[in-house]
Design a protein around this motif. Structure first.
Motif, PDB file in Angstrom:
ATOM      1  N   VAL A  38       5.987   5.535  14.367  1.00 27.65           N
ATOM      2  CA  VAL A  38       4.922   4.572  14.126  1.00 27.65           C
ATOM      3  C   VAL A  38       4.969   4.137  12.662  1.00 27.65           C
ATOM      4  CG1 VAL A  38       2.432   4.170  14.189  1.00 27.65           C
ATOM      5  CG2 VAL A  38       3.511   5.610  15.932  1.00 27.65           C
ATOM      6  N   VAL A  39       4.927   2.828  12.465  1.00 23.79           N
ATOM      7  CA  VAL A  39       4.962   2.246  11.120  1.00 23.79           C
ATOM      8  C   VAL A  39       3.562   1.734  10.796  1.00 23.79           C
ATOM      9  CG1 VAL A  39       6.032   0.479   9.671  1.00 23.79           C
ATOM     10  CG2 VAL A  39       7.337   1.510  11.547  1.00 23.79           C
ATOM     11  N   PRO A  40       2.987   2.191   9.685  1.00 21.29           N
ATOM     12  CA  PRO A  40       1.630   1.717   9.347  1.00 21.29           C
ATOM     13  C   PRO A  40       1.649   0.280   8.825  1.00 21.29           C
ATOM     14  CG  PRO A  40       2.480   3.096   7.592  1.00 21.29           C
ATOM     15  CD  PRO A  40       3.509   3.131   8.692  1.00 21.29           C
ATOM     16  N   ARG A  41       0.522  -0.357   8.910  1.00 22.80           N
ATOM     17  CA  ARG A  41       0.369  -1.670   8.278  1.00 22.80           C
ATOM     18  C   ARG A  41       0.105  -1.404   6.794  1.00 22.80           C
ATOM     19  NH1 ARG A  41      -0.115  -4.456  12.837  1.00 22.80           N
ATOM     20  NH2 ARG A  41      -1.605  -3.918  14.428  1.00 22.80           N
ATOM     21  N   TYR A  42       0.464  -2.354   5.964  1.00 23.54           N
ATOM     22  CA  TYR A  42       0.197  -2.204   4.531  1.00 23.54           C
ATOM     23  C   TYR A  42      -1.311  -2.278   4.314  1.00 23.54           C
ATOM     24  CZ  TYR A  42       0.785  -2.489  -0.460  1.00 23.54           C
ATOM     25  OH  TYR A  42       0.743  -2.211  -1.805  1.00 23.54           O
ATOM     26  N   PRO A  43      -1.882  -1.290   3.614  1.00 22.87           N
ATOM     27  CA  PRO A  43      -3.344  -1.311   3.421  1.00 22.87           C
ATOM     28  C   PRO A  43      -3.764  -2.443   2.488  1.00 22.87           C
ATOM     29  CG  PRO A  43      -2.358   0.510   2.200  1.00 22.87           C
ATOM     30  CD  PRO A  43      -1.256  -0.133   2.997  1.00 22.87           C
ATOM     31  N   GLN A  44      -4.777  -3.152   2.898  1.00 26.48           N
ATOM     32  CA  GLN A  44      -5.320  -4.228   2.076  1.00 26.48           C
ATOM     33  C   GLN A  44      -6.519  -3.689   1.310  1.00 26.48           C
ATOM     34  OE1 GLN A  44      -3.897  -7.305   1.854  1.00 26.48           O
ATOM     35  NE2 GLN A  44      -2.321  -6.526   3.223  1.00 26.48           N
ATOM     36  N   SER A  45      -6.542  -3.881   0.022  1.00 29.73           N
ATOM     37  CA  SER A  45      -7.619  -3.365  -0.810  1.00 29.73           C
ATOM     38  C   SER A  45      -8.675  -4.443  -1.022  1.00 29.73           C
ATOM     39  CB  SER A  45      -7.069  -2.914  -2.167  1.00 29.73           C
ATOM     40  OG  SER A  45      -8.124  -2.509  -2.997  1.00 29.73           O
TER      41      SER A  45
END
Length: 147
Positions: A38-45
């Motif tokens: 599973v590849v996470p989505r890039y976290p948006q700050s």
């Protein structure tokens, strides 16, 4: 007995035990293996003072993560070929690992999920959570957990 076994990996030594076990089980039963990372989505700050990256940079990072995940599951495919076990390498993008594992098992028509558990206890389990526990709780497919 089993026709299609999903093995979930994060690339760690512990998950390698699950991979080895899934390949052995598939070899004994004649099953196909679906190797999943599973590849996470890039976290948006959205916090004040957070640095927002341009969309092109986020896309680059996510592509790098996807490529690394594909390398991991492709290595499982190579290991399966040595044992004459058919392995389908798959990646899934998702923020919740457990949901991605369960969803992939359903889409791929798997009849067993094999995964490892770190066996965290106490405050570490509370803070870090347990993806394995979530899969055990919510999956309608049998789950084999290795420690």
């Amino acid at each position: 007995m089993y026709k299609r076994i999903l093995v979930a990996t994060d690339g760690s030594k512990l998950s390698q035990k699950a991979v080895d076990h899934a390949l052995s089980l598939a070899d004994m039963t004649g099953a196909e293996v679906v190797a999943l990372k599973v590849v996470p989505r890039y976290p948006q700050s959205y916090f004040e003072g957070g640095v927002a990256l341009p969309a092109s940079e986020v896309a680059r990072v996510e592509k790098q993560w996807h490529d690394e995940a594909m390398a991991t599951v492709t290595a499982i495919k190579s290991a399966g070929q040595k044992r004459e076990v058919k392995v389908k390498p798959v990646t899934a993008k998702g923020d919740l690992v457990s949901e991605a594992i369960i969803g992939t098992a359903k889409r791929q028509k798997c009849d067993l999920i094999v995964m490892a558990s770190h066996g965290r206890r106490g405050i570490k389990r509370l803070l870090l959570g347990s993806e394995t526990q979530q899969v055990l709780t919510h999956s309608h497919v049998p789950v084999l957990v290795l420690r």
